[in-house]
Motif scaffolding. Structure first.
Motif, PDB file in Angstrom:
ATOM      1  N   ASP A 155       0.843  -1.183   0.000  1.00  0.00           N
ATOM      2  CA  ASP A 155       0.000   0.000   0.000  1.00  0.00           C
ATOM      3  C   ASP A 155       0.886   1.243   0.000  1.00  0.00           C
ATOM      4  O   ASP A 155       2.107   1.155  -0.105  1.00  0.00           O
ATOM      5  CB  ASP A 155      -0.946   0.002   1.199  1.00  0.00           C
ATOM      6  N   ARG A 156       0.270   2.413   0.144  1.00  0.00           N
ATOM      7  CA  ARG A 156       1.023   3.659   0.067  1.00  0.00           C
ATOM      8  C   ARG A 156       2.066   3.764   1.169  1.00  0.00           C
ATOM      9  O   ARG A 156       3.205   4.160   0.928  1.00  0.00           O
ATOM     10  CB  ARG A 156       0.077   4.861   0.130  1.00  0.00           C
ATOM     11  N   SER A 157       1.683   3.398   2.390  1.00  0.00           N
ATOM     12  CA  SER A 157       2.610   3.513   3.515  1.00  0.00           C
ATOM     13  C   SER A 157       3.843   2.639   3.310  1.00  0.00           C
ATOM     14  O   SER A 157       4.982   3.077   3.521  1.00  0.00           O
ATOM     15  CB  SER A 157       1.911   3.129   4.824  1.00  0.00           C
ATOM     16  N   ILE A 161       7.863   3.739   2.682  1.00  0.00           N
ATOM     17  CA  ILE A 161       8.958   3.230   3.511  1.00  0.00           C
ATOM     18  C   ILE A 161      10.078   2.681   2.629  1.00  0.00           C
ATOM     19  O   ILE A 161      11.266   2.932   2.866  1.00  0.00           O
ATOM     20  CB  ILE A 161       8.439   2.155   4.478  1.00  0.00           C
TER      21      ILE A 161
END
Length: 239
Positions: A155-157, A161
């Motif tokens: 996902d985006r998170s 990272i």
């Protein structure tokens, strides 16, 4: 071998058809025994040669799919595998991210420190990028100082990272030139996030747009975008 025995039996049957029973029996036995003795080692030899050819063919396929300098997938192999993975992901609406990564000021590194140091820099960058990835991720050298990475199921998170990790890991490389001078290294990263079926070409173009923005705004940073809205969703400040 069976074919050779059949031919030998037919030949001896014709040649010794008028012979007494005992010579005929011996002739037919020899028609079976001799081809078996001769064909056995030949059969083993051919099997060994076929095995060697399979090994050689596998090695050639590996060489053809990988970049000679960094040992990463080359552009063609990366594109093929990424397209295949995207097609498989589309059936389950699996999200993911595609990154394009470019070594900053690489021409200056070659001009100032020499191409040998430039090659060492590319190898070091490739290794650091690979160390940031999971076993199922796909990474390749697309040409020159540009790399591509496909991250399935993030996902985006998670993508942010990984992008941050790319920048930090490469910036921490302590590479010295042949003269012992420290060679500063960094990368700019353009990424596109997707959660539905998108073609590799469309994702590549979106990631390339973000890479251009990352380099134009100072380098040593990442910029991510949504594949559908094409809007910036994350941007790293210059280090």
């Amino acid at each position: 071998m069976l074919f050779c025995i059949a031919v030998s039996l037919a030949y001896n049957a014709v040649m010794f058809r008028n012979a007494h029973p005992e010579p005929f029996r011996l002739a037919m036995m020899s028609a079976v025994v001799l081809p078996t003795i001769l064909a056995g080692p030949l059969f083993v030899y051919l099997l060994l040669k076929l095995r060697d050819l399979r090994i050689l063919n596998r090695e050639l396929q590996i060489i053809a799919a990988h970049d000679g300098l960094t040992t990463l997938l080359n552009r063609r192999a990366f594109t093929e595998r990424a397209e295949a993975r995207l097609e498989a992901m589309a059936t389950g609406d699996v999200p993911g991210a595609l990154f394009l990564i470019d070594a900053d000021f690489f021409k200056s590194i070659n001009d100032r420190y020499g191409h040998a140091t430039g090659d060492r820099a590319l190898k070091a960058i490739a290794l650091r990028l690979k160390e940031c990835l999971r076993p199922g991720d796909i990474i390749g050298r697309l040409g020159g100082e540009e790399f591509g990475v496909l991250l399935p199921g993030v996902d985006r998170s998670a993508a942010m990272i990984v992008a941050e990790r790319f920048c930090d890991s490469v910036a921490s490389i302590r590479l010295t030139s042949l003269e012992g001078k420290l060679v500063p290294l960094s990368v700019s990263v353009g990424g596109v996030l997707f959660d539905a079926q998108d073609s590799f070409h469309a994702l590549y173009q979106a990631a390339d747009d973000r890479l251009y923005k990352a380099k134009a705004s100072g380098r040593n940073r990442f910029v991510l975008a949504n594949a559908v809205l094409r809007e910036t969703v994350a941007e790293r400040a210059e280090i």
